[in-house]
Write a protein that holds these residues in place. Structure first.
Motif, PDB file in Angstrom:
ATOM      1  N   PRO A 102       0.804  -1.227   0.000  1.00 44.08           N
ATOM      2  CA  PRO A 102       0.000   0.000   0.000  1.00 44.08           C
ATOM      3  C   PRO A 102       0.839   1.279   0.000  1.00 44.08           C
ATOM      4  O   PRO A 102       0.391   2.315  -0.507  1.00 44.08           O
ATOM      5  CB  PRO A 102      -0.818  -0.120   1.297  1.00 44.08           C
ATOM      6  CG  PRO A 102      -0.859  -1.574   1.601  1.00 44.08           C
ATOM      7  CD  PRO A 102       0.444  -2.129   1.115  1.00 44.08           C
ATOM      8  N   THR A 105       1.356   2.387  -3.596  1.00 43.92           N
ATOM      9  CA  THR A 105       0.201   2.476  -4.498  1.00 43.92           C
ATOM     10  C   THR A 105       0.148   3.794  -5.255  1.00 43.92           C
ATOM     11  O   THR A 105       0.103   3.827  -6.488  1.00 43.92           O
ATOM     12  CB  THR A 105      -1.111   2.270  -3.715  1.00 43.92           C
ATOM     13  OG1 THR A 105      -1.077   0.991  -3.083  1.00 43.92           O
ATOM     14  CG2 THR A 105      -2.316   2.329  -4.644  1.00 43.92           C
ATOM     15  N   ASN A 122      -2.530  -5.324  -8.798  1.00 49.97           N
ATOM     16  CA  ASN A 122      -2.457  -5.464  -7.345  1.00 49.97           C
ATOM     17  C   ASN A 122      -3.539  -6.456  -6.920  1.00 49.97           C
ATOM     18  O   ASN A 122      -4.706  -6.078  -6.781  1.00 49.97           O
ATOM     19  CB  ASN A 122      -2.671  -4.105  -6.669  1.00 49.97           C
ATOM     20  CG  ASN A 122      -2.493  -4.163  -5.157  1.00 49.97           C
ATOM     21  OD1 ASN A 122      -2.748  -5.187  -4.536  1.00 49.97           O
ATOM     22  ND2 ASN A 122      -2.080  -3.072  -4.563  1.00 49.97           N
ATOM     23  N   ARG A 125      -5.694  -5.510  -3.753  1.00 50.70           N
ATOM     24  CA  ARG A 125      -6.611  -4.388  -3.958  1.00 50.70           C
ATOM     25  C   ARG A 125      -7.783  -4.811  -4.844  1.00 50.70           C
ATOM     26  O   ARG A 125      -8.933  -4.411  -4.611  1.00 50.70           O
ATOM     27  CB  ARG A 125      -5.863  -3.220  -4.588  1.00 50.70           C
ATOM     28  CG  ARG A 125      -6.641  -1.917  -4.555  1.00 50.70           C
ATOM     29  CD  ARG A 125      -5.799  -0.774  -5.068  1.00 50.70           C
ATOM     30  NE  ARG A 125      -6.462   0.501  -4.857  1.00 50.70           N
ATOM     31  CZ  ARG A 125      -5.986   1.656  -5.266  1.00 50.70           C
ATOM     32  NH1 ARG A 125      -4.814   1.709  -5.882  1.00 50.70           N
ATOM     33  NH2 ARG A 125      -6.646   2.774  -5.046  1.00 50.70           N
ATOM     34  N   THR A 129     -11.835  -4.847  -3.865  1.00 50.14           N
ATOM     35  CA  THR A 129     -12.879  -4.222  -4.692  1.00 50.14           C
ATOM     36  C   THR A 129     -13.984  -5.218  -4.993  1.00 50.14           C
ATOM     37  O   THR A 129     -15.176  -4.881  -4.966  1.00 50.14           O
ATOM     38  CB  THR A 129     -12.263  -3.698  -6.005  1.00 50.14           C
ATOM     39  OG1 THR A 129     -11.226  -2.756  -5.691  1.00 50.14           O
ATOM     40  CG2 THR A 129     -13.302  -3.020  -6.875  1.00 50.14           C
ATOM     41  N   TYR A 243      -7.048  -2.813   2.452  1.00 47.06           N
ATOM     42  CA  TYR A 243      -7.666  -2.183   1.278  1.00 47.06           C
ATOM     43  C   TYR A 243      -9.194  -2.183   1.399  1.00 47.06           C
ATOM     44  O   TYR A 243      -9.861  -1.203   1.038  1.00 47.06           O
ATOM     45  CB  TYR A 243      -7.257  -2.918   0.000  1.00 47.06           C
ATOM     46  CG  TYR A 243      -5.845  -2.655  -0.458  1.00 47.06           C
ATOM     47  CD1 TYR A 243      -5.395  -1.367  -0.728  1.00 47.06           C
ATOM     48  CD2 TYR A 243      -4.955  -3.708  -0.643  1.00 47.06           C
ATOM     49  CE1 TYR A 243      -4.105  -1.125  -1.156  1.00 47.06           C
ATOM     50  CE2 TYR A 243      -3.655  -3.477  -1.076  1.00 47.06           C
ATOM     51  CZ  TYR A 243      -3.230  -2.190  -1.327  1.00 47.06           C
ATOM     52  OH  TYR A 243      -1.952  -1.951  -1.757  1.00 47.06           O
TER      53      TYR A 243
END
Length: 452
Positions: A102, A105, A122, A125, A129, A243
């Motif tokens: 992170p 990022t 990633n 991440r 999502t 995340y």
């Protein structure tokens, strides 16, 4: 196309298997001679033993003639240096780097030209999502999005009391009261491309194409009462958890993370001051019960051990948690799990592999390549998004008069802002976006390949 994969771990090996099967010329670089030997025996690939960020090693791997470098070594720093070095040796090469930390990022996205990156992936991440998306509609096991978020393919399990039990597909719209298309069914571990006379049975997992705006209507008319989660328990305090919490911070959810490592708990407490961080072992039934697992709306298992995630998810289902999401990182095909109640399954490596494969296919065929690729039905089928161009045959012809290859289905047609869940009389034209579902054994690079 000549592709170099730097790093022969889980993702590198998975990419080598699929990309070599699709006819690409693959070379793998890794420090570990033993894993390279395994890859050389299992796949049609060349291998180079050494440091993938080393100029000499890259030259030995043929970087000057390569079209694409995929850097998925264990360390982000090695991946970035590998891409920079490769670009210095071959300015025309495309590069993809896996960057997971992170802390990197923002700067990696801002400095992608300095790092000579064509694409950044990633897995953690991307998995976060995906989980956030599942939390919005708890009634679905899986959701894949197309047409800029306006069309979705969602997965539902047909329970014994479902309104869909013993219903032919031709009658499904009378029940759901909105336009949908069942594009695939998983029954007894086998994916089926169903016709209108197909009868849905208890235990089937069905994959339904629908407009995003109709998802809540679909759930309501199926009698699936879902409430967005208010209390969420996250097991494991790794990067995905971080995340995910950052994505959910403004959602109003009560979030708690259970993490075994005290030092990591202290790090998380400093980074996420508004989240309850619990120091404890999620394998302890007493701990989970004392933290109120029976009162949570969603349980998300994100530890580094697949076996532990599965056991905790089973306990969550047994405790009556309405939504369970399980991370599995080491299983390429979750179909072997059968009908065990793990809820929704998220595989970070699979998500990342799909994204990279889409990029490679686009390079192989710049015109008419898929905009997005999603594997559904335990990876037995692929859902792909294409744009119709002037070379696409049968424009303006009703679908009932078009002969598609066996196992191929057009699941939606987007005409600008108008979305059509197609029927026999539907047609497409230049500029329209099609979602095509096909057997994953049929590699489709170009839209024109779906026709007989």
């Amino acid at each position: 196309m000549k592709v170099i994969i730097a790093g022969d771990g889980k993702l590198g090996s998975s990419l080598a298997r699929q990309l070599s099967a699709e006819g690409n010329d693959i070379t793998i670089i890794d420090y570990n001679e033993h894993v390279l030997e395994n890859s050389a025996e299992r796949y049609d690939v060349m291998v180079v033993n050494g440091n993938c960020a080393s100029k000499d090693v890259l030259l030995h791997a043929g970087v000057q003639e390569a079209d694409l470098l995929i850097a998925v070594a264990a360390a982000d720093e090695v991946n970035l240096l590998c891409c920079m070095t490769a670009h210095g040796l071959n300015p025309g090469i495309h590069t993809i780097a896996r960057v997971r930390n992170p802390e990197y990022t923002q700067q990696v996205y801002e400095m992608r030209s300095q790092f000579a990156l064509s694409m950044i992936v990633n897995p953690e991440r991307q998995a976060a999502t995906e989980i956030e998306k599942l939390l919005k509609y708890p009634g679905f096991l899986q959701r894949d999005t197309f047409a800029k978020g306006r069309v979705e393919i969602v997965e539902l399990r047909v329970e014994a009391d479902s309104k869909l039990c013993d219903v032919p597909l031709s009658n499904i719209q009378d029940i759901v009261k909105c336009k949908v298309l069942v594009c695939a069914v998983l029954r007894d571990g086998q994916a089926i491309a169903p016709g209108g006379g197909f009868v849905i049975r208890e235990g089937d997992r069905i994959f339904v194409t629908a407009l995003n705006d109709n998802l809540s209507i679909l759930l309501k008319n199926l009698g699936i009462i879902t409430h967005k989660a208010k209390n969420v328990m996250i097991c494991g305090g790794g990067r995905i958890s971080y995340y995910l919490v950052k994505l959910l911070e403004k959602s109003g959810m009560n979030l708690q993370i259970v993490e075994k490592d005290r030092e990591r708990c202290e790090e998380l407490a400093a980074m996420l001051p508004d989240v309850d961080i619990i120091h404890g072992d999620v394998s302890s039934q007493f701990l989970l019960e004392s933290q109120g697992i029976k009162d949570v709306d969603a349980l998300i298992t994100l530890t580094g051990l697949d076996e532990l995630n599965m056991m905790v998810s089973l306990f969550g289902e047994h405790s009556g948690v309405s939504q369970v999401i399980t991370k599995l990182g080491r299983m390429d095909n979750t179909g072997v799990l059968g009908d065990l109640p793990f809820g929704s399954i998220v595989n970070p490596g699979e998500l990342t592999r799909n994204r990279i494969v889409r990029y490679v296919r686009a390079m192989n065929n710049q015109a008419g390549a898929a905009r997005s690729i999603h594997r559904i039905a335990d990876c037995q089928m692929e859902a792909m998004e294409f744009v119709v161009d002037a070379s696409t045959p049968h424009c303006g012809v009703p679908l009932k008069d078009i002969k598609l290859k066996k196992g191929v289905l057009i699941a939606s047609i987007a005409k600008g802002v108008q979305i059509d869940i197609p029927h026999g009389g539907s047609s497409y034209g230049v500029g329209d976006t099609l979602v095509v579902v096909a057997d994953s054994g049929k590699t489709i690079y170009h839209l024109n390949e779906i026709f007989e």
